[in-house]
Design an enzyme around this catalytic site. Structure first.
Site, PDB file in Angstrom:
ATOM      1  N   ARG A 101      28.204  32.624  77.888  1.00  0.00           N
ATOM      2  CA  ARG A 101      27.418  31.745  78.747  1.00  0.00           C
ATOM      3  C   ARG A 101      26.579  32.606  79.681  1.00  0.00           C
ATOM      4  NH1 ARG A 101      30.548  33.092  83.205  1.00  0.00           N
ATOM      5  NH2 ARG A 101      32.771  33.122  82.769  1.00  0.00           N
ATOM      6  N   HIS A 135      41.201  38.056  91.728  1.00  0.00           N
ATOM      7  CA  HIS A 135      40.680  38.246  90.376  1.00  0.00           C
ATOM      8  C   HIS A 135      39.343  37.541  90.165  1.00  0.00           C
ATOM      9  CE1 HIS A 135      44.108  40.406  88.740  1.00  0.00           C
ATOM     10  NE2 HIS A 135      44.880  39.596  89.440  1.00  0.00           N
TER      11      HIS A 135
END
Lengths: 502, 174
Positions: A297, A239
């Site tokens: 971010r 993942h």
């Protein structure tokens, strides 16, 4: 409103992203301040920065996540702003707030932006209100197995169970049949509780041919929001992303424009400030896209966007943090050519297990249209405490094929020894028909690559390993020790010159 | 010089002969015939910090690390660990009770880390694939499982313990 350029920026991070931000600072004539843990005295960011401060022991919790200590250093060093990089404190609203109380600018979104998008359930609700498409799923957290079964039936199998605060592969389970549901549901609850102190879970439709497509957005304090097109990040293991590219050849132009419009509207609804990424799950059969989450971010994979748009994202972050308007309009942003990024990690290429250790040789590829954002050097010991990614290799081409050829060329030049690395894995992926034709999905690594040992070594005659090992064993037995010959000769030479100077 | 070797689950015999200006290396994979290679010293050269090897006119840049009998060879982004036993090592192994080279009665850590959880106790019988313990290294938790059906002899570590690479974690009997 708009302030004069910062004189000093503290970088509350380590590794390649700290190096990336130091580079942006230096380009803008800003002094950079590094912070480092006890394990990172020899890390490249410490040597490249103008100033460096020790902030505590190796475990992140006691150093890179220590808000009080970082703010203390920021004050002491006279930093006017802090860049958080990615990971660590970058998405903690408490950090942004503590900086603001100390009169220091946080180079990132507002604490409210971070809070809005930090919770998976709450962020989905906000996105729904902004008319962003959402994968069919439970409207909120569910508590019991009975409830889970009812919803799973309504949504339709296969389904995916996710812990609300989950991430990095923890607290996620796919369920194909009803009989697997109960145990998967309990596992997610307990992982959420154990890893993130939050046992809320939700369920949604599991898309079988999924691609990970994300849109880079940028907002300023004057209400302007632009998007910088998409990145496809479907090559993942555990993942976690391994390869990212822009543009994605699976996204038709009309859908691309629609995704951009949706992302800008979503960011506007949040009054979003700075760089952010809206991640979509993209159904490669129907070309539908659904909101997954927003990362508030700078992303690891931001260089591919920089290479195709020509916009320096870190520069722009600093610009926006100063209160200045975005330096471009939407119509200025063009996607030119194709860029691909490979994440080079110190890990086993077959099992993906991290493999920290001492690097012996490290020769980065050079030459046209190739970029390396990394922090490894010969003799550097990759610490066990942090992420195993040591470099990103990025190539640009007029076409995807050209970018791939340049990456293949660069990988052939890349020399990294002493630690296991996934360079050979990348070579295999770049030769794989499913990657080459662009049909790969997020299941590509698991399905087509993982565990295929023979292919991994197709670039080397097996006997070369045996002959070389035997020759070195022979030399060693004859008293001409291989390690005498090879280990860290540059560092010895460096040490000697240093002694002579003093 | 005669060696027994093991790489990629295959056993080999290897002979290395050095002459004034060349090398003769012969390889014999288990169950196959000897293969002979001959090349000049200039084909296998030490550069500043690498080995340049022209093998059948293929140009390889190599680096080798040695730890005990393990020689890890790095080239072209790939690597392979080759176990090499010279006559002295072969004798030494045979004195230890005639075990085959690859047999093992213990499990050691591949990398430094921390023990998060131990699932087994001394005396316990486990089946191949059963979880033995969880170790944390570089932010990831790794579950270590039994490779064969064995009985646990000793558990050498405790939960929470920090360990170095190549630390013996569990020993067992078959």
């Amino acid at each position: 409103m708009a302030r004069p350029m910062f004189k000093k920026i503290l970088i509350a991070n380590r590794g390649e992203i700290a190096v990336r931000v130091i580079r942006a600072c230096r380009t803008l004539g800003i002094q950079s301040i590094a912070v480092f843990s006890d394990a990172d005295r020899n890390s490249l960011h410490v040597m490249l920065a103008d100033e460096a401060y020790n902030i505590g022991p190796a475990p992140s919790r006691e150093s890179y996540l220590n808000i009080d200590r970082i703010i203390e250093v920021a004050k002491k060093s006279g930093a006017e702003a802090v860049h958080p990089g990615y990971g660590f404190l970058s998405e903690m609203p408490e950090f942004a707030e503590a900086l603001s109380r100390a009169g220091i600018t946080f180079i990132g979104p507002t604490p409210q932006n971070i809070r809005d998008m930090g919770d998976k359930i709450a962020s989905r609700e906000l996105m729904k209100k902004a008319a962003v498409p959402i994968v069919p799923g439970t409207p909120g957290a569910i508590q019991t197995v009975e409830e889970a079964e009812k919803w799973a039936h309504e949504i339709g199998y296969p389904i995916i169970i996710k812990a609300s605060a989950g991430g990095g592969g923890k607290g996620i389970r796919v369920v194909y049949e009803r009989k697997e549901l109960a145990s998967a549901f309990r596992a997610c609850q307990s992982e959420g509780k154990n890893y993130f102190a939050d046992d809320r879970v939700f369920i949604e439709r599991f898309i079988q041919n999924p691609k990970h497509i994300e849109i880079q957005v940028f907002g300023d304090a004057h209400g302007n929001v632009c998007h910088l097109f998409e990145r496809e990040c479907s090559v993942q293991r555990r993942h976690q992303k391994l390869i990212e590219e822009s543009p994605s050849i699976s996204v038709p132009q009309k859908v691309r424009e629609e995704m951009g419009r949706v992302a800008v509207k979503a960011a506007q609804s949040l009054r979003y400030l700075g760089a952010g990424t809206i991640e979509f799950i993209f159904d490669n059969s129907t070309k539908e896209f659904f909101f997954m989450e927003m990362n508030t971010r700078l992303q690891v994979e931001h260089p591919v966007t920089e290479q195709v748009t020509g916009i320096d994202l870190v520069h722009e972050q600093i610009n926006v943090a100063l209160g200045r308007p975005l330096s471009f309009k939407q119509s200025d942003v063009k996607q030119t050519g194709h860029a691909i990024e490979l994440r080079i990690c110190a890990e086993d290429p077959m099992t993906f297990k991290p493999a920290p250790g001492k690097i012996r040789l490290c020769r980065n590829p050079q030459g046209p249209f190739v970029r390396i954002d990394g922090y490894a050097y010969p003799g550097y010991e990759v610490p066990i405490h942090y992420d195993p990614m040591i470099a990103k290799l990025i190539a640009w081409g007029h076409t995807r094929d050209e970018a791939i050829s340049r990456l293949q060329r660069a990988l052939a030049e890349f020399m990294l020894t002493g630690v296991k690395s996934n360079i050979i894995l990348h070579k295999n992926i770049l030769a794989h028909p499913t990657f080459l034709d662009g049909s790969y999905t997020t299941q590509f690594i698991d399905r087509d690559i993982a565990g295929k040992q023979q292919k991994l070594f197709m670039f080397v005659d097996e006997n070369v390993f045996l002959i070389t090992a035997a020759l070195e064993a022979y030399r060693r037995a004859k008293g001409r020790d291989v390690s005498q010959y090879n280990i860290a000769s540059r560092w010895k030479a460096f040490g000697r010159t240093k002694q002579m100077r003093s | 010089m005669y060696f027994q070797a093991e790489a990629n689950d295959t056993k080999y015999e290897i002979n290395v002969h050095e002459s004034r200006d060349g090398w003769q290396v012969s390889l014999k994979p288990a169950g196959s015939d000897w293969i002979h290679y001959e090349f000049s010293k200039s084909d296998y050269q030490y550069m500043d910090d690498t080995i340049s090897f022209l093998f059948k006119n293929s140009s390889y840049l190599l680096d080798v690390t040695a730890a005990g009998v393990d020689y890890t060879v790095y080239t072209r982004g790939a690597f392979r660990t080759v176990k090499l036993y010279n006559e002295e090592k072969i004798l030494h192994e045979s004195l230890k009770g005639g075990k085959s080279l690859a047999s093992s009665d213990s499990m050691a850590s591949e990398m430094p880390g921390k023990i998060v959880k131990v699932f087994v106790k001394a005396g316990q019988a486990v089946k191949a694939g059963d979880p033995l313990l969880i170790m944390e290294a570089m932010k990831m938790e790794n579950e270590l499982r039994a490779a064969h059906d064995v009985t646990i002899k000793t558990v050498h570590v405790t939960e929470g313990q920090a360990i170095e690479a190549n630390t013996v974690l569990i020993s067992f009997t078959k």
